[in-house]
Design a protein around this motif. Structure first.
Motif, PDB file in Angstrom:
ATOM      1  N   GLY A 155       0.814  -1.211   0.000  1.00 48.35           N
ATOM      2  CA  GLY A 155       0.000   0.000   0.000  1.00 48.35           C
ATOM      3  C   GLY A 155       0.846   1.258   0.000  1.00 48.35           C
ATOM      4  N   ARG A 156       1.927   1.268   0.783  1.00 46.92           N
ATOM      5  CA  ARG A 156       2.820   2.426   0.801  1.00 46.92           C
ATOM      6  C   ARG A 156       3.508   2.600  -0.545  1.00 46.92           C
ATOM      7  NH1 ARG A 156       5.105   0.740   6.723  1.00 46.92           N
ATOM      8  NH2 ARG A 156       3.533   1.822   7.982  1.00 46.92           N
ATOM      9  N   ALA A 157       3.887   1.471  -1.166  1.00 42.74           N
ATOM     10  CA  ALA A 157       4.518   1.539  -2.482  1.00 42.74           C
ATOM     11  C   ALA A 157       3.553   2.109  -3.518  1.00 42.74           C
ATOM     12  CB  ALA A 157       4.999   0.150  -2.902  1.00 42.74           C
ATOM     13  N   ALA A 192      12.850   7.712  -0.485  1.00 38.05           N
ATOM     14  CA  ALA A 192      12.185   6.409  -0.555  1.00 38.05           C
ATOM     15  C   ALA A 192      12.004   5.815   0.840  1.00 38.05           C
ATOM     16  CB  ALA A 192      12.979   5.457  -1.440  1.00 38.05           C
ATOM     17  N   LEU A 193      13.035   5.921   1.680  1.00 33.77           N
ATOM     18  CA  LEU A 193      12.966   5.387   3.040  1.00 33.77           C
ATOM     19  C   LEU A 193      11.871   6.089   3.835  1.00 33.77           C
ATOM     20  CD1 LEU A 193      14.741   3.308   4.746  1.00 33.77           C
ATOM     21  CD2 LEU A 193      15.743   5.349   5.772  1.00 33.77           C
ATOM     22  N   SER A 194      11.825   7.407   3.719  1.00 27.85           N
ATOM     23  CA  SER A 194      10.810   8.188   4.433  1.00 27.85           C
ATOM     24  C   SER A 194       9.420   7.954   3.856  1.00 27.85           C
ATOM     25  CB  SER A 194      11.171   9.671   4.374  1.00 27.85           C
ATOM     26  OG  SER A 194      10.183  10.469   4.970  1.00 27.85           O
ATOM     27  N   GLY A 195       9.321   7.958   2.527  1.00 28.57           N
ATOM     28  CA  GLY A 195       8.024   7.800   1.879  1.00 28.57           C
ATOM     29  C   GLY A 195       7.382   6.457   2.150  1.00 28.57           C
ATOM     30  N   MET A 196       8.202   5.420   2.350  1.00 30.54           N
ATOM     31  CA  MET A 196       7.676   4.098   2.661  1.00 30.54           C
ATOM     32  C   MET A 196       7.317   3.956   4.136  1.00 30.54           C
ATOM     33  SD  MET A 196       7.337   2.129  -0.001  1.00 30.54           S
ATOM     34  CE  MET A 196       7.191   0.527   0.784  1.00 30.54           C
ATOM     35  N   GLY A 197       7.609   4.985   4.934  1.00 28.38           N
ATOM     36  CA  GLY A 197       7.273   4.936   6.354  1.00 28.38           C
ATOM     37  C   GLY A 197       8.120   3.959   7.133  1.00 28.38           C
ATOM     38  N   PHE A 198       9.358   3.731   6.691  1.00 29.98           N
ATOM     39  CA  PHE A 198      10.206   2.725   7.326  1.00 29.98           C
ATOM     40  C   PHE A 198      10.893   3.219   8.589  1.00 29.98           C
ATOM     41  CE2 PHE A 198      11.013   0.179   3.156  1.00 29.98           C
ATOM     42  CZ  PHE A 198       9.770  -0.403   3.300  1.00 29.98           C
ATOM     43  N   VAL A 199      10.994   4.530   8.756  1.00 28.74           N
ATOM     44  CA  VAL A 199      11.688   5.074   9.916  1.00 28.74           C
ATOM     45  C   VAL A 199      10.667   5.420  10.987  1.00 28.74           C
ATOM     46  CG1 VAL A 199      13.193   6.895  10.774  1.00 28.74           C
ATOM     47  CG2 VAL A 199      13.523   5.998   8.465  1.00 28.74           C
ATOM     48  N   GLY A 200      10.852   4.863  12.180  1.00 31.70           N
ATOM     49  CA  GLY A 200       9.937   5.128  13.280  1.00 31.70           C
ATOM     50  C   GLY A 200      10.200   6.468  13.930  1.00 31.70           C
ATOM     51  N   GLU A 201       9.499   6.732  15.034  1.00 30.17           N
ATOM     52  CA  GLU A 201       9.576   8.034  15.689  1.00 30.17           C
ATOM     53  C   GLU A 201      10.468   8.018  16.930  1.00 30.17           C
ATOM     54  OE1 GLU A 201       5.584   9.134  16.494  1.00 30.17           O
ATOM     55  OE2 GLU A 201       5.046   9.399  14.384  1.00 30.17           O
ATOM     56  N   ARG A 202      11.047   6.889  17.280  1.00 24.90           N
ATOM     57  CA  ARG A 202      11.902   6.818  18.470  1.00 24.90           C
ATOM     58  C   ARG A 202      13.194   7.581  18.230  1.00 24.90           C
ATOM     59  NH1 ARG A 202      12.461   0.584  19.618  1.00 24.90           N
ATOM     60  NH2 ARG A 202      14.340   1.421  20.621  1.00 24.90           N
ATOM     61  N   GLY A 203      13.556   8.421  19.206  1.00 24.17           N
ATOM     62  CA  GLY A 203      14.728   9.262  19.038  1.00 24.17           C
ATOM     63  C   GLY A 203      16.038   8.503  18.993  1.00 24.17           C
TER      64      GLY A 203
END
Length: 212
Positions: A22-24, A166-177
């Motif tokens: 879906g993200r792709a 691409a990494l950001s757009g796919m939502g692969f990076v979480g929000e933990r600092g």
């Protein structure tokens, strides 16, 4: 299993794959996904992202035939609407996948980068893309600009903006600092492994095959 089908018995892994596809689709509505049975009994999925970067996911499952390429939207429909253990992934468009797949192994750990650094680079890149965008979107020169260079494992690896997008757009990076993104490489491929998935890109232009 039918003559053509993707079987993922675990409902959680099916949902995870559906979210990935879906993200792709959001990034590249006309994109494609290549599915391939791996030597370890899992199925690899490689999706186009619209940035000339591949997003990757692996699930436990079975695939017949063992290697096929389908439209992202068709695969998303099969996974999200049918919601069955085994689905038809869609009409094959194998000729649309024109590049080699990255290897399953052989990647060397180069370095780890804080996810917050990549998130900031992505935000800066978005601002620049809006400033310089034309009718076809951001210029290739901007997407190819190197935003990060890392060293380690005998490699010096340049990370272009298109990989960060691409990494950001796919939502692969979480929000933990304290989250880290692992940079890996082979002689021919760059790979960014984040908490929720990976993106890959060739480190050097692919040489076309000339037949005369």
């Amino acid at each position: 299993m039918a003559e053509r089908g993707l079987t993922v018995a675990d409902a959680g892994e099916r949902d995870d794959l559906a979210q990935f596809v879906g993200r792709a689709v959001r990034l590249d509505p006309d994109g494609i996904v290549r599915l391939r049975a791996r030597s370890d009994g899992q199925v690899g999925a490689w999706a186009s992202t619209g940035f000339d970067v591949i997003a990757a996911r692996v699930v436990r499952g079975e695939l017949v035939p063992a290697d096929t390429t389908v439209n992202s939207a068709d695969l998303l429909t099969a996974l999200a609407v049918q919601r069955a253990d085994s689905v038809d992934p869609g009409f094959p468009v194998d000729a649309s996948w024109r590049s080699a797949l990255p290897p399953e192994d052989g990647f060397v750990h180069v370095d780890d980068v804080p996810a917050s650094v990549l998130a900031e680079l992505s935000e800066q890149g978005v601002a620049l893309a809006k400033e310089h965008a034309g009718p076809q979107g951001p210029p290739a020169s901007l997407l190819d600009s190197v935003v990060l260079t890392v060293h380690g494992g005998g490699h010096e690896v340049a990370v272009p903006l298109r990989c960060v997008f691409a990494l950001s757009g796919m939502g692969f990076v979480g929000e933990r600092g304290d989250e880290l993104v692992r940079v890996r490489a082979t002689g021919g491929w760059l790979r960014l492994d984040a908490r929720w998935g990976s993106v890959l890109r060739r480190r050097h232009p692919q040489i076309p095959l000339l037949i005369g």
